[in-house]
Design a protein around this motif. Structure first.
Motif: not given
Length: 501
Positions: A4, A7, A11, A474-475, A478, A481-482
């Motif tokens: 990750r 990712f 972010v 957006l960050g 995201l 979303g995890q």
């Protein structure tokens, strides 16, 4: 299992880019961080007057270029004259005409916004000035004073400060009284500085006072030390400056040169104005041609459209947080966002009442449609037509009753309402009315929270004027979303288990 790390790096970059872009926008473009901020500006009119001699005339007038003020708007009025703005060493306006007869007037108007940058710095070391040659009758007195003060000072600045204090001393010596009898205090101050080779120069400044007319420029002296020119107001025995003093000319040039005419003079009028900080920032961007990547370069209609569109990420962020972290169930994933957008047009109370009435009537009619065993497409189409009919009916009734707020229900998204009614109807048939109230109540709660966030003037100001905020949103989306842990509402379900432990 995939790492990750990329990712989280992505972010992190989103956050850094969003915050950096917002800070750059606020500091470099001076876009206010808070809505409704006001700034003070100065509108200054300069009137150049002279008498023509029936011959060609050329007028060269110095224009302001003080870092303490940004030029918002400037223009000149000169019927019949050719006008050229030069920016070689200092900014100057040059008017010219083939034949100037009798009294002539030229006008220059500028609107200035204070920047707070009161210091004038330079990277170039000024040349050592030529020593001032005193008249024989004054040389002995001047040398005696200058040598005495020079010996008590350590730097150019301290030397200048002591000289200015001595010139304005109430108990002046005979030598100083002699020098002041033939020189102005400002010129005497400059001559004494030049005597010791101290870099200094006369500058012309305009004292800004609201609603003043026919004002003249005043002379001040700048003294150089350590890369900065320090200002001395010898007449008022004051060192330094505030934001009400505009340095009109400080490059060793003249303020006004007139060729082919006589009796030339320039007068100034000024007016202080209060302006919106945001409007001022936009005007500054337009003046500096810095609107290449700004939404303000779009036509007003598109700007208005984007002001609504850019609120959707805020509603989406609220929905993601309340569904993923809190665990609130809604009817349709992003239906609350569209309902919140409609609430912005209808206001919250009117929107809630309209939504409940439309859905309630729609459910009643949908229950009758279910008895007809229609195909799905036909049933949905019928529900859409019914929703339009209900909205039209409510609008007409509101118009008859004089309730203008009721007519705003037309802003509700009809297709979304039709699908909401269809889902709730199916949920009612399969799981009972309790699930319908839970789902419908959750949707209204999320829509209300989203509406409160989206209708905030601060949020509206940030999402439109600081586009970097959308990278931050957006960050956050995201990152959420995890999340794979328990929702906050699920903690209540497992509370008995914790108690048994």
């Amino acid at each position: 299992m995939h790492s990750r790390k990329p990712f989280y790096i992505f972010v992190f970059l989103l956050f850094v880019a969003g915050i950096s872009a917002s800070i750059y926008r606020g500091i470099e473009h001076k876009v206010p961080f808070l809505p409704g901020e006001q700034v003070q500006s100065w509108a200054i009119d300069a009137k150049v007057s002279f008498s023509g001699r029936n011959a060609p005339a050329e007028v060269s007038f110095s224009l302001p270029n003080d870092p303490a003020f940004d030029i918002l708007v400037e223009n000149a009025t000169s019927p019949g004259y050719g006008l050229t703005i030069t920016d070689d060493i200092s900014r100057r306006a040059i008017w010219s005409i083939r034949e100037a007869r009798g009294p002539q007037s030229l006008f220059y108007r500028v609107t200035l916004v204070p920047t707070g940058k009161l210091s004038i710095t330079t990277d170039e070391q000024p040349a050592v000035p030529q020593e001032y040659l005193w008249p024989a009758t004054e040389k002995s007195a001047a040398d005696q004073i200058v040598d005495e003060v020079w010996g008590r000072s350590a730097t150019n600045l301290s030397f200048a400060s002591q000289l200015m204090s001595l010139i304005n001393d109430d108990n002046q010596s005979q030598n100083m009284a002699l020098l002041l009898s033939t020189n102005t205090s400002t010129n005497l101050f400059l001559q004494m500085l030049l005597t010791k080779g101290v870099p200094a120069r006369i500058v012309s400044g305009l004292k800004l006072e609201d609603q003043r007319r026919r004002q003249q420029l005043s002379n001040y002296v700048q003294v150089y030390q350590d890369g900065e020119w320090h200002l001395f107001d010898v007449v008022n025995n004051k060192q330094g400056r505030d934001n009400t003093l505009l340095l009109w000319e400080y490059n060793d040039g003249s303020v006004l040169d007139v060729m082919g005419a006589t009796n030339s003079q320039v007068n100034f009028s000024m007016l202080q104005e209060t302006r919106s900080a945001l409007a001022t920032s936009i005007d500054m961007l337009i003046t500096n041609d810095a609107l290449d990547f700004s939404l303000y370069q779009l036509p007003l209609e598109e700007q208005s459209l984007f002001k609504g569109i850019l609120l959707i990420p805020i509603g989406v962020l609220v929905v993601v947080f309340l569904r993923v972290i809190v665990g609130i169930k809604t009817s349709g994933t992003f239906m609350p966002v569209l309902i919140a957008m409609a609430f912005i047009q209808t206001t919250l109370l009117t929107g809630l009442i309209g939504f409940l009435l439309i859905v309630a009537f729609g459910l009643m009619i949908r229950s009758w449609l279910s008895t007809l065993n229609l195909l799905l497409i036909s049933r949905i189409s019928a529900v859409i037509i019914v929703v339009i009919f209900i909205i039209g009916l409510f609008t007409l009734i509101s118009s008859k009753l004089g309730l203008s707020e009721g007519m705003t229900v037309t802003f509700f998204p009809m297709i979304i309402l039709a699908w909401t009614i269809e889902r709730m109807s199916i949920l009612w048939e399969e799981e009972g009315p309790k699930k319908v109230f839970v789902s419908g109540g959750g949707s209204l709660f999320v829509a209300t929270i989203a509406y409160l966030a989206m209708s905030s003037s601060l949020v509206q100001h940030w999402v439109f004027n600081f586009l970097g905020v959308h990278l931050i949103i957006l960050g956050l989306v995201l990152v959420m979303g995890q999340y794979t842990g328990y929702r906050l509402t699920e903690l209540k379900r497992f509370k008995p288990l914790v108690g048994e432990k």
